[in-house]
Design an enzyme around this catalytic site. Structure first.
Site, PDB file in Angstrom:
ATOM      1  N   SER A 141     -36.347 -24.551 -58.612  1.00  0.00           N
ATOM      2  CA  SER A 141     -35.476 -23.604 -59.264  1.00  0.00           C
ATOM      3  C   SER A 141     -35.918 -22.153 -59.132  1.00  0.00           C
ATOM      4  CB  SER A 141     -35.372 -23.962 -60.754  1.00  0.00           C
ATOM      5  OG  SER A 141     -36.636 -23.811 -61.377  1.00  0.00           O
TER       6      SER A 141
ATOM      7  N   LYS B 182     -39.265 -14.444 -62.527  1.00  0.00           N
ATOM      8  CA  LYS B 182     -38.185 -15.410 -62.701  1.00  0.00           C
ATOM      9  C   LYS B 182     -37.510 -15.196 -64.059  1.00  0.00           C
ATOM     10  CE  LYS B 182     -37.451 -20.463 -62.453  1.00  0.00           C
ATOM     11  NZ  LYS B 182     -38.137 -21.751 -62.211  1.00  0.00           N
TER      12      LYS B 182
ATOM     13  N   SER C 101     -40.826 -26.651 -58.980  1.00  0.00           N
ATOM     14  CA  SER C 101     -39.950 -25.477 -58.871  1.00  0.00           C
ATOM     15  C   SER C 101     -40.599 -24.214 -58.347  1.00  0.00           C
ATOM     16  CB  SER C 101     -39.304 -25.175 -60.228  1.00  0.00           C
ATOM     17  OG  SER C 101     -38.269 -26.093 -60.465  1.00  0.00           O
TER      18      SER C 101
END
Lengths: 488, 489
Positions: B151, B76, B175
Site C-alpha cells: 500500500s 505516507k 506494504s
C-alpha cells in the site's frame, strides 16, 4: 403477597470509578465536573493513530479492592476490546477485560439484615477494569432533539464488580452496597459518590416461585439508572412485587423471555421497560493488540495485601468484642472511616472508657464536625486531649457539664486540658466546703426539707441548681448526695 | 532528479546547495512527474520551503543541525501530521487534519528534515497496488501502465521518480517491501516495536510498522536511525537502545555469515522464473562475498497468507469502527430519520457506506465475521495459534542461519487493473512478505535485478528480532558489489 413461596434472586454489577489522578490510558485528568470536553486528548477522543498506555495506579487500586473482597489475583491479566457503536464511545470499542479479569472469585461478608448477629457471604464472580465512555446529553426541549456529547469521562478508570446471584432481598442489597462502599472508601480506592456517577449499580433480579414443589423462574430483569441507595432499594422492592404480579397475570417464565432491561423512574417510583434489544449483542471481544498483557508478580500482590491493614468489617467486629460497643455504635464509628476509627481508639485508650468515648464522639465530636464542616483530621480537640478530659470525668473529678465547658474551650483555644480547666476557673471543691454550702441552702429552704422528708426526693433538684449558682465548681452529684445525707 | 540523502547532506556542508534549493528542486520534480505518477495526496510546498529556510538559517548561524537537515522527506498519508491533512487515501478522512503529530513526524522535525508532503496509498493501507486509493491510482515510474505496488505505492514511487531521496511507508503485510521491489528502491520493515506506532493510523495494530524507503541501504539506515527508539506513548514500543545504523561498515566481506534460502519459495510454481533467478543470483553474490548459504525450511509458510488474512481484517474491523461520522471525518448528508433502526444507526451506516471503498468494506466484513460469536474460535483464535507456530518456525530457522534470503514478490509490477477485481490474486502478492509481520521480524527489500520487460525485481532479507544492523550490513555488502539500486527509470 403470595399464595406461593417465593425466593428473590438478585445479582449486582457495580461500577466503581477508581480514584486516580489521571485516566486509565492517558494523562488527562479524571476529575469530575470540568466544563464539557476540556479534559480530553487524542487518546481519550479515540483519534486516528492514538494509542493507549496503561495507568499503573489503576492496576494497584483494582488489586487492593479485589484483595479486600477476598478475590484471587491471577499472575497475568490482559485487555480486551468490547465492540459496539455508540456516540459517546469514540473508538467504537471499549477497552475492558473479558476472559482474564484482574480479580476473580471472591466474596463480601455482610450483616444479615434479618438477623443482626448473623453474617452472609455474598459471592463475587469477578472484578475487572475498564475505561468509562463519555456522556450523551439529550436536549429535547421545545420540540428540538439535540444531543450533545461530553467526552471528559471517556477513559476514566472503572472497576466492575460482579456478584453471584446470592442476594435475597432489597435489604441485603442495601447492606451489600453499604459494605462495599465502606471498603472502597476506607481503602481510598474510590469515593463512591453515586450522584457523581463514581458508583453505579445495575441489578439483575428475578423470582423463584415454588409451585407444587416445582421451581418456576420469572424472566430476569436488569434494572438500570438507579442513582441512590434508596433508589436501588425501592426499585428492587418494586420489581419483586411487579414480577410476581406479572407472573400471576401472564404466567411468563424465564423460558419464554430470558432477560429484559428496565429503567428506574425515581419520580413515579416504578421501573419501566427500556427499548428491547431484538437480539443479544455480540461484542466480538478480542485481545487489544495495542496493550501488552499485564504480569502481576505474586510478591506485588502480597505487598499490597500487607498494605491493606484492618478492613472495616473486622474493625466493626473488633470494636464490639474488644471495646464492648453495641453493633450500632461500632457501625457509626466504622462508617466514619479510618481516621475516625483511629481517633476513637486513642480516646478510648487514654480515657479508659470506650463506651463514654464512643458516646462523646457520636454526639459532641460528630455534631461539631458537621456544624463546622470539618474532617476529623482537622478537628481542634486532639484524641489525647479528649481522652484526658474523659478520664477526669471517669474519675469523678469533672461532671459532664463542666467537661463540656472544657471541650468547648478546647475547640476554640490551643490549649491542654489542664490549661483549659485553669482558664475556666474550675477547681476541686473540698468536702467541708460542700457540706457548709448544703447546710446553708437547707437552712434557707425549710419547705424543700419538708418535701423530701415526706417522700418527694426530687425536690432537692431545685437546691442543686442553686448550689451550682453559688459555686460553679460544685459537683452536682456530690451536692445531691450531701443534701440527702444532711436531711437524713 | 534529486541525489541521495547522503550526497545532499554533503553538498549542503560544502556549500554547493542550500536546503531551500534542494526543496525547490524536489518541488519542481514533483510538479513535473506527479501529473503522471500521482504519488502525492498533498504537497506542502510553502511549509517545506519555510522548513528549509530555517535549516539554512541555522546552518548560517552555526547552530547544531539534525542528522536529516534540509533533506526532503515524503510521508505516507497514514501518519498524523498537525499541519497537513491525513486522509489514509480514504473519502472517510478527506480533509481531516489531526491536532497532533505522529511520533515519527515529530522525530523527523527534530532531525531538521523537510516534510515535503503526504503520499498516496491503498485506502487505509489495504491493498497491494495503490489502486484502492480514493484519490486515484499511483503509477509506477518505470512503466506508467503498471502499479507501483502497495500500500505504500506513493512512498515508493516518489523515491523511484527522484522526487525525494527519502520517504516513510508503513508495512502491515509487505506494504513497504512489495512497492519498493516494484519500484526498484530499497525498503525496510523494522522489527515490530522498533519504531513507534503513535500517530500511525492503525490498520492491523499487531502487524503495522513504520519504515524507511530510499534508493540505497545507506539512506535507509540514516532514516531508520532518526525514527527508531522507545516511545512511552506506545505500549508495544521496545525499550531498547538504537544502534548507529549508519556506521555499518561498507564491506564486501561477509565471511562467517550464514544465509538461509527458503526451500519452499524456490520450489513455488506461482513465482515467476525471473524472480527465482534473481534470488538465485543474489545467493551467488552473497556467496562471492564470503557468506555461507544453507537451505532452510519454514514448515508452516503455506499458512502465512490465510493466517494474515484472518488476523489483519479482524484488527482492522475493530480499528476502523471509529469512523462513523459522529466525531470527525465524513458524515453523510442524507440521514434517514424514518429508518427502522432509528436516525443514529442510519447516520452510522450511511456515513460508512459512503466513506469507505470496496476493499476496506470487504475486510471489515471479513473481520467482523471472523470475530463474531460462534466463529471466533474457528477463525480468529485458530489464526492466533497458527501465528505462534509461524513464529516458532522462524525461531528454529534462525538457529541454523543468521539471515533468510528469498523473493519479495511472486512477480514484478503488474498492470493497473490486472488484479483489482480479484482479491485473492491481490492477496497472493503478500505471499513472501507477511511472514515477517506475523513474526514481528525486520525485513528488507533490495533491488536485485530486472525482468525481460526491464522492470525491477526485489530480493528480500529477513533477520531475527532487533537485528536490523545485521540486515543492513548484509544488504550494504550486496549493494557495494551490485548496481541495481543505482538504476533509475
Amino acid at each position: 403477597m403470595t399464595a406461593h413461596e417465593v425466593t428473590t434472586i438478585i445479582g449486582l454489577e457495580v461500577h466503581v470509578q477508581l480514584k486516580t489522578q489521571t485516566k486509565l490510558f492517558c494523562g488527562c485528568s479524571a476529575a469530575f465536573g470540568a466544563p464539557p470536553n476540556t479534559q480530553v486528548c487524542p487518546v481519550c477522543l479515540g483519534l486516528p493513530g492514538a494509542l493507549p498506555v496503561m495507568n499503573e495506579h489503576a492496576i494497584e487500586l483494582a488489586i487492593r479492592a479485589g484483595l479486600a473482597i477476598h478475590c484471587s489475583i491471577p499472575p497475568m491479566t490482559k485487555w480486551d476490546r468490547k465492540q459496539y457503536f455508540y456516540p459517546d464511545l469514540p473508538k467504537g470499542y471499549q477497552i475492558s477485560q473479558f476472559d482474564l479479569p484482574i480479580c476473580a472469585d471472591g466474596y463480601l461478608e455482610i450483616t444479615d439484615p434479618a438477623d443482626p448477629d448473623g453474617t452472609r457471604h455474598i459471592g463475587i464472580i469477578r472484578a475487572h477494569l475498564e475505561e468509562d465512555a463519555g456522556k450523551s446529553m439529550h436536549d429535547e426541549v421545545a420540540g428540538k432533539s439535540d444531543t450533545r456529547i461530553d467526552l471528559n469521562r471517556c477513559g476514566t478508570p472503572l472497576l466492575e464488580i460482579v456478584s453471584q446471584p446470592d442476594l435475597r432481598s432489597a435489604a441485603e442489597v442495601k447492606e451489600y452496597l453499604t459494605q462495599l462502599k465502606l471498603i472502597l472508601t476506607h481503602l481510598d480506592v474510590s469515593d463512591c459518590e453515586m450522584q457523581e456517577g463514581s458508583l453505579r449499580v445495575d441489578a439483575n433480579v428475578n423470582l423463584h416461585i415454588d409451585v407444587d414443589g416445582k421451581k418456576v423462574a420469572t424472566p430476569i430483569v436488569e434494572v438500570k439508572n438507579m442513582n441512590s441507595f434508596r433508589a436501588v432499594e425501592r426499585a428492587l422492592e418494586y420489581e419483586v412485587e411487579r414480577q410476581y404480579a406479572d407472573w400471576e397475570n401472564d404466567g411468563l417464565t424465564i423460558e419464554d423471555n430470558p432477560k429484559t432491561t428496565r429503567g428506574w423512574d425515581d419520580v413515579n417510583q416504578r421501573t419501566f421497560v427500556q427499548r428491547e434489544k431484538e437480539e443479544s449483542a455480540d461484542y466480538r471481544y478480542f485481545p487489544d493488540p495495542d496493550l501488552l498483557p499485564v504480569r502481576i508478580p505474586s510478591e506485588r500482590v502480597e505487598a499490597l495485601r500487607q498494605s491493606l491493614g484492618e478492613l472495616p468489617r473486622a474493625t466493626y467486629l473488633r470494636l464490639q468484642s474488644q471495646h464492648d460497643l453495641k453493633p450500632y455504635d461500632a457501625d457509626v464509628i466504622v462508617n466514619q472511616g479510618p481516621a475516625m476509627i483511629a481517633y476513637f481508639e486513642r480516646v478510648a485508650e487514654v480515657s479508659g472508657d470506650a463506651k463514654r468515648s464512643s458516646s462523646w464522639i457520636q454526639q459532641d465530636v460528630m455534631r461539631t464536625l458537621k456544624d463546622r464542616e470539618l474532617s476529623i483530621d482537622a478537628f481542634p480537640v486532639t484524641s489525647v486531649g479528649l481522652g484526658e478530659l474523659l478520664k477526669l470525668v471517669v474519675k469523678g473529678q469533672l461532671d459532664n457539664t463542666r467537661a463540656r465547658d472544657v471541650f468547648n474551650y478546647l475547640l476554640d483555644h490551643e490549649s491542654t486540658v489542664d490549661q483549659a480547666i485553669q482558664s475556666l476557673g474550675i477547681e476541686q471543691v473540698d468536702n467541708s466546703e460542700i457540706d457548709a454550702l448544703c447546710q446553708e441552702l437547707l437552712d434557707a429552704n425549710p419547705a424543700v426539707v419538708a418535701d423530701v422528708r415526706s417522700g418527694k426526693v426530687q425536690a432537692v433538684g431545685s437546691l442543686i441548681g442553686q448550689a451550682k449558682k453559688k459555686n460553679p465548681n460544685a459537683n452536682p452529684q456530690q451536692v445531691r448526695e450531701t443534701l440527702l445525707k444532711l436531711i437524713g | 532528479m534529486l541525489d541521495s540523502a547522503k550526497e545532499l547532506l554533503r553538498m549542503q556542508e560544502s556549500g554547493d546547495l542550500t536546503a531551500v534549493e534542494i526543496t525547490e528542486q524536489a518541488l519542481a520534480a514533483i510538479q513535473h512527474s506527479d501529473p503522471q505518477i500521482n504519488a502525492f495526496t498533498h504537497v506542502a510546498a510553502e511549509l517545506a520551503v519555510d522548513a528549509a529556510r530555517r535549516v539554512d538559517a541555522k546552518r548560517l548561524a552555526g547552530e547544531a543541525l539534525g542528522p536529516l537537515a534540509g533533506i526532503p522527506v515524503a510521508v505516507k498519508d497514514v501518519l498524523c501530521t498537525a499541519d497537513m491533512p491525513t486522509t489514509c487515501s480514504s473519502r472517510m478522512l478527506k480533509g481531516f487534519q489531526p491536532p497532533y503529530d505522529a511520533t515519527v513526524i515529530h522525530k523527523l522535525r527534530e532531525a531538521d528534515a523537510v516534510l515535503i508532503g503526504k503520499t498516496n496509498m491503498d485506502e487505509f493501507a489495504m491493498g497491494a497496488s495503490t489502486e484502492t486509493s480514493a484519490f486515484g491510482v499511483t503509477r509506477n515510474p518505470w512503466d506508467t501502465d503498471r502499479t507501483p505496488g502497495g500500500s505504500s505505492g506513493g512512498a515508493a514511487a516518489c523515491v523511484a521518480a527522484g522526487n525525494v531521496p527519502l520517504s516513510l511507508g508503513s508495512d502491515t503485510g509487505g506494504s513497504i517491501r512489495q512497492p519498493a521491489a516494484f519500484c526498484g528502491v530499497t525498503g525496510l520493515k523494522p522489527t515490530y516495536g522498533r519504531v513507534s506506532r503513535y500517530g500511525l493510523v492503525a490498520f492491523a495494530s499487531s502487524l503495522d510498522q513504520v519504515g524507511p524507503i530510499a534508493w540505497s541501504v545507506d539512506d535507509v539506515a540514516l532514516l531508520l536511525e532518526s525514527i527508531a527508539g522507545f516511545e512511552p506513548r506506545d505500549s508495544t514500543s521496545l525499550n531498547q537502545g538504537v544502534p548507529n545504523y549508519s556506521e555499518i561498515l561498507q564491506t564486501t566481506d561477509l565471511r562467517g555469515l550464514k544465509i538461509g534460502i527458503l526451500r519452499e519459495s524456490s520450489e513455488n510454481k506461482a513465482v515467476d522464473h525471473a524472480i527465482l533467478a534473481a534470488v538465485h543470483h543474489a545467493g551467488d553474490v552473497f556467496r562471492s562475498c564470503g557468506a555461507e548459504l544453507v537451505e532452510v525450511n519454514l514448515p508452516h509458510s503455506e499458512y502465512w497468507v490465510p493466517t494474515y488474512y484472518v488476523i489483519a481484517p479482524c484488527e482492522a474491523s475493530s480499528n476502523l469502527s471509529r469512523y462513523e461520522g459522529a466525531h470527525y471525518g465524513h458524515r453523510t448528508e442524507s440521514i434517514d430519520s424514518n429508518s427502522e433502526q432509528g436516525p443514529l444507526v442510519s447516520a452510522y451506516c450511511r456515513s460508512r457506506e459512503e466513506g469507505f471503498g470496496a476493499e476496506v468494506k470487504r475486510r471489515i466484513m471479513v473481520g467482523m465475521y471472523a470475530l463474531s460469536e460462534g466463529y471466533a474460535d474457528k477463525y480468529y483464535n485458530q489464526a492466533l495459534k497458527v501465528r505462534r507456530l509461524i513464529k516458532g518456525d522462524f525461531d528454529a530457522a534462525f538457529t541454523q542461519c543468521d539471515l533468510l534470503l528469498g523473493p519479495v514478490t511472486p512477480s514484478s509490477a503488474f498492470r493497473i487493473g490486472e488484479k483489482v477485481d480479484d482479491p485473492i490474486q491481490m492477496y497472493l502478492c503478500d505471499l513472501f512478505t507477511v511472514g515477517a509481520n506475523l513474526a514481528g521480524l525486520p525485513a528488507i527489500s533490495l533491488p536485485g535485478g530486472f525482468d525481460e520487460h526491464g522492470l525491477p525485481i526485489g530480493i528480500q532479507l529477513q533477520a531475527p528480532v532487533l537485528e536490523e544492523s545485521r540486515l543492513l550490513f548484509a544488504a550494504g555488502a550486496f549493494q557495494s558489489v551490485t548496481d541495481y539500486h543505482t538504476k533509475r527509470p
